[in-house]
Design a protein around this motif. Structure first.
Motif, PDB file in Angstrom:
ATOM      1  N   LEU A  31       0.857  -1.178   0.000  1.00 44.12           N
ATOM      2  CA  LEU A  31       0.000   0.000   0.000  1.00 44.12           C
ATOM      3  C   LEU A  31       0.898   1.235   0.000  1.00 44.12           C
ATOM      4  O   LEU A  31       1.750   1.389   0.869  1.00 44.12           O
ATOM      5  CB  LEU A  31      -0.899   0.007   1.241  1.00 44.12           C
ATOM      6  CG  LEU A  31      -1.945   1.111   1.302  1.00 44.12           C
ATOM      7  CD1 LEU A  31      -2.982   0.926   0.186  1.00 44.12           C
ATOM      8  CD2 LEU A  31      -2.625   1.116   2.658  1.00 44.12           C
ATOM      9  N   TYR A  32       0.707   2.095  -0.979  1.00 46.30           N
ATOM     10  CA  TYR A  32       1.479   3.331  -1.098  1.00 46.30           C
ATOM     11  C   TYR A  32       0.575   4.497  -0.712  1.00 46.30           C
ATOM     12  O   TYR A  32      -0.515   4.641  -1.250  1.00 46.30           O
ATOM     13  CB  TYR A  32       1.973   3.521  -2.540  1.00 46.30           C
ATOM     14  CG  TYR A  32       2.956   2.471  -2.972  1.00 46.30           C
ATOM     15  CD1 TYR A  32       4.322   2.675  -2.823  1.00 46.30           C
ATOM     16  CD2 TYR A  32       2.519   1.270  -3.519  1.00 46.30           C
ATOM     17  CE1 TYR A  32       5.226   1.700  -3.221  1.00 46.30           C
ATOM     18  CE2 TYR A  32       3.420   0.294  -3.907  1.00 46.30           C
ATOM     19  CZ  TYR A  32       4.769   0.515  -3.758  1.00 46.30           C
ATOM     20  OH  TYR A  32       5.671  -0.444  -4.144  1.00 46.30           O
ATOM     21  N   VAL A  33       1.041   5.314   0.225  1.00 47.49           N
ATOM     22  CA  VAL A  33       0.272   6.470   0.685  1.00 47.49           C
ATOM     23  C   VAL A  33       1.177   7.692   0.584  1.00 47.49           C
ATOM     24  O   VAL A  33       2.262   7.730   1.163  1.00 47.49           O
ATOM     25  CB  VAL A  33      -0.208   6.292   2.141  1.00 47.49           C
ATOM     26  CG1 VAL A  33      -0.968   7.518   2.604  1.00 47.49           C
ATOM     27  CG2 VAL A  33      -1.068   5.036   2.272  1.00 47.49           C
ATOM     28  N   ASP A  34       0.722   8.688  -0.173  1.00 43.85           N
ATOM     29  CA  ASP A  34       1.470   9.929  -0.368  1.00 43.85           C
ATOM     30  C   ASP A  34       0.574  11.103  -0.007  1.00 43.85           C
ATOM     31  O   ASP A  34      -0.645  11.035  -0.145  1.00 43.85           O
ATOM     32  CB  ASP A  34       1.901  10.081  -1.834  1.00 43.85           C
ATOM     33  CG  ASP A  34       2.761   8.935  -2.312  1.00 43.85           C
ATOM     34  OD1 ASP A  34       3.917   8.873  -1.890  1.00 43.85           O
ATOM     35  OD2 ASP A  34       2.257   8.097  -3.088  1.00 43.85           O
ATOM     36  N   GLY A  35       1.184  12.192   0.438  1.00 47.01           N
ATOM     37  CA  GLY A  35       0.427  13.399   0.738  1.00 47.01           C
ATOM     38  C   GLY A  35       1.323  14.458   1.348  1.00 47.01           C
ATOM     39  O   GLY A  35       2.524  14.249   1.535  1.00 47.01           O
ATOM     40  N   VAL A  36       0.717  15.607   1.662  1.00 44.77           N
ATOM     41  CA  VAL A  36       1.449  16.737   2.231  1.00 44.77           C
ATOM     42  C   VAL A  36       0.745  17.151   3.522  1.00 44.77           C
ATOM     43  O   VAL A  36      -0.418  17.551   3.507  1.00 44.77           O
ATOM     44  CB  VAL A  36       1.506  17.930   1.251  1.00 44.77           C
ATOM     45  CG1 VAL A  36       2.253  19.102   1.868  1.00 44.77           C
ATOM     46  CG2 VAL A  36       2.164  17.510  -0.066  1.00 44.77           C
ATOM     47  N   ALA A  37       1.473  17.064   4.638  1.00 41.79           N
ATOM     48  CA  ALA A  37       0.926  17.436   5.942  1.00 41.79           C
ATOM     49  C   ALA A  37       1.094  18.932   6.160  1.00 41.79           C
ATOM     50  O   ALA A  37       2.136  19.497   5.813  1.00 41.79           O
ATOM     51  CB  ALA A  37       1.641  16.663   7.046  1.00 41.79           C
ATOM     52  N   ALA A  41       3.221  18.303  13.473  1.00 41.93           N
ATOM     53  CA  ALA A  41       2.362  17.583  14.413  1.00 41.93           C
ATOM     54  C   ALA A  41       1.416  16.630  13.675  1.00 41.93           C
ATOM     55  O   ALA A  41       1.217  15.490  14.109  1.00 41.93           O
ATOM     56  CB  ALA A  41       1.561  18.573  15.256  1.00 41.93           C
ATOM     57  N   VAL A  42       0.866  17.072  12.568  1.00 38.58           N
ATOM     58  CA  VAL A  42      -0.031  16.204  11.788  1.00 38.58           C
ATOM     59  C   VAL A  42       0.758  15.044  11.195  1.00 38.58           C
ATOM     60  O   VAL A  42       0.319  13.887  11.239  1.00 38.58           O
ATOM     61  CB  VAL A  42      -0.761  17.002  10.681  1.00 38.58           C
ATOM     62  CG1 VAL A  42      -1.471  16.070   9.710  1.00 38.58           C
ATOM     63  CG2 VAL A  42      -1.747  17.976  11.310  1.00 38.58           C
ATOM     64  N   LYS A  43       1.920  15.341  10.673  1.00 39.18           N
ATOM     65  CA  LYS A  43       2.761  14.273  10.109  1.00 39.18           C
ATOM     66  C   LYS A  43       3.070  13.234  11.178  1.00 39.18           C
ATOM     67  O   LYS A  43       2.996  12.030  10.929  1.00 39.18           O
ATOM     68  CB  LYS A  43       4.046  14.861   9.542  1.00 39.18           C
ATOM     69  CG  LYS A  43       4.942  13.837   8.888  1.00 39.18           C
ATOM     70  CD  LYS A  43       6.147  14.485   8.238  1.00 39.18           C
ATOM     71  CE  LYS A  43       7.046  13.448   7.613  1.00 39.18           C
ATOM     72  NZ  LYS A  43       8.181  14.048   6.911  1.00 39.18           N
ATOM     73  N   ILE A  66       4.711  10.956   3.544  1.00 43.89           N
ATOM     74  CA  ILE A  66       3.998  12.181   3.887  1.00 43.89           C
ATOM     75  C   ILE A  66       5.030  13.296   3.998  1.00 43.89           C
ATOM     76  O   ILE A  66       5.881  13.282   4.890  1.00 43.89           O
ATOM     77  CB  ILE A  66       3.210  12.037   5.208  1.00 43.89           C
ATOM     78  CG1 ILE A  66       2.206  10.883   5.133  1.00 43.89           C
ATOM     79  CG2 ILE A  66       2.523  13.347   5.563  1.00 43.89           C
ATOM     80  CD1 ILE A  66       1.097  11.075   4.113  1.00 43.89           C
ATOM     81  N   ALA A  67       4.951  14.229   3.083  1.00 42.00           N
ATOM     82  CA  ALA A  67       5.869  15.363   3.090  1.00 42.00           C
ATOM     83  C   ALA A  67       5.312  16.448   4.006  1.00 42.00           C
ATOM     84  O   ALA A  67       4.133  16.450   4.351  1.00 42.00           O
ATOM     85  CB  ALA A  67       6.036  15.899   1.673  1.00 42.00           C
ATOM     86  N   LEU A  68       6.165  17.366   4.356  1.00 42.58           N
ATOM     87  CA  LEU A  68       5.762  18.491   5.177  1.00 42.58           C
ATOM     88  C   LEU A  68       5.561  19.696   4.268  1.00 42.58           C
ATOM     89  O   LEU A  68       6.368  19.948   3.375  1.00 42.58           O
ATOM     90  CB  LEU A  68       6.850  18.783   6.211  1.00 42.58           C
ATOM     91  CG  LEU A  68       6.502  19.734   7.333  1.00 42.58           C
ATOM     92  CD1 LEU A  68       5.311  19.232   8.129  1.00 42.58           C
ATOM     93  CD2 LEU A  68       7.691  19.912   8.250  1.00 42.58           C
ATOM     94  N   ALA A  69       4.474  20.417   4.483  1.00 47.52           N
ATOM     95  CA  ALA A  69       4.191  21.601   3.667  1.00 47.52           C
ATOM     96  C   ALA A  69       5.359  22.571   3.747  1.00 47.52           C
ATOM     97  O   ALA A  69       5.991  22.721   4.796  1.00 47.52           O
ATOM     98  CB  ALA A  69       2.909  22.275   4.141  1.00 47.52           C
ATOM     99  N   GLU A  70       5.638  23.211   2.645  1.00 49.23           N
ATOM    100  CA  GLU A  70       6.753  24.150   2.585  1.00 49.23           C
ATOM    101  C   GLU A  70       6.599  25.230   3.650  1.00 49.23           C
ATOM    102  O   GLU A  70       5.519  25.767   3.865  1.00 49.23           O
ATOM    103  CB  GLU A  70       6.827  24.791   1.195  1.00 49.23           C
ATOM    104  CG  GLU A  70       8.120  25.521   0.977  1.00 49.23           C
ATOM    105  CD  GLU A  70       8.339  25.846  -0.482  1.00 49.23           C
ATOM    106  OE1 GLU A  70       8.881  26.919  -0.746  1.00 49.23           O
ATOM    107  OE2 GLU A  70       7.976  25.025  -1.340  1.00 49.23           O
ATOM    108  N   GLY A  71       7.689  25.508   4.320  1.00 55.10           N
ATOM    109  CA  GLY A  71       7.692  26.542   5.348  1.00 55.10           C
ATOM    110  C   GLY A  71       7.354  26.026   6.736  1.00 55.10           C
ATOM    111  O   GLY A  71       7.569  26.720   7.723  1.00 55.10           O
TER     112      GLY A  71
END
Length: 124
Positions: A31-37, A41-43, A66-71
């Motif tokens: 299972l591959y899960v991708d996204g931007v937190a 804390a959410v990540k 799960i990447a972290l939103a820029e900034g």
């Protein structure tokens, strides 16, 4: 589809935390899960859900990216049982040494970290 059931709590945590661009796909038994937190804390909440479903990360049936939103600043709070290697496994592309070097102001010996310490997680 069975993997999506096994890791439903991970998807629920991602949705509840506002992870954007959430993509879930199952391929060849993984299972591959991708996204931007939106925050570290959410990540961390998403990773905790993954760890609850897969203690010690023994199963190799999920790739969580799960990447972290820029900034957004990335901070990890040390928990019981953590060491720099297990923490690094939660951040693809990082090694224990990367985390150690980003926190030499706090960590004097990489084999001795304490529960509750907030560690900076460097970006790669």
């Amino acid at each position: 589809m069975a993997l999506q059931g096994k890791y439903k709590a991970v998807m629920d945590a991602a949705n509840a935390g506002g992870v954007t661009n959430l993509q879930v796909r199952e391929q060849d038994g993984v299972l591959y899960v991708d996204g931007v937190a939106p925050s570290a804390a959410v990540k961390e909440q998403v990773w905790q859900a993954y760890e609850s479903a897969n203690p010690d990360f023994r199963d190799s049936d999920m790739v969580l990216n799960i990447a972290l939103a820029e900034g957004a600043e990335e901070i990890y709070t040390v928990k019981a049982g953590d060491n720099l290697t297990t923490i690094a496994k939660k951040f693809p592309g990082l090694s224990w040494r990367d985390i150690y070097e980003a926190n030499t102001d706090r960590i004097k010996n990489p084999d001795h970290i304490q529960v509750g310490w907030e560690l900076k997680i460097p970006r790669k």
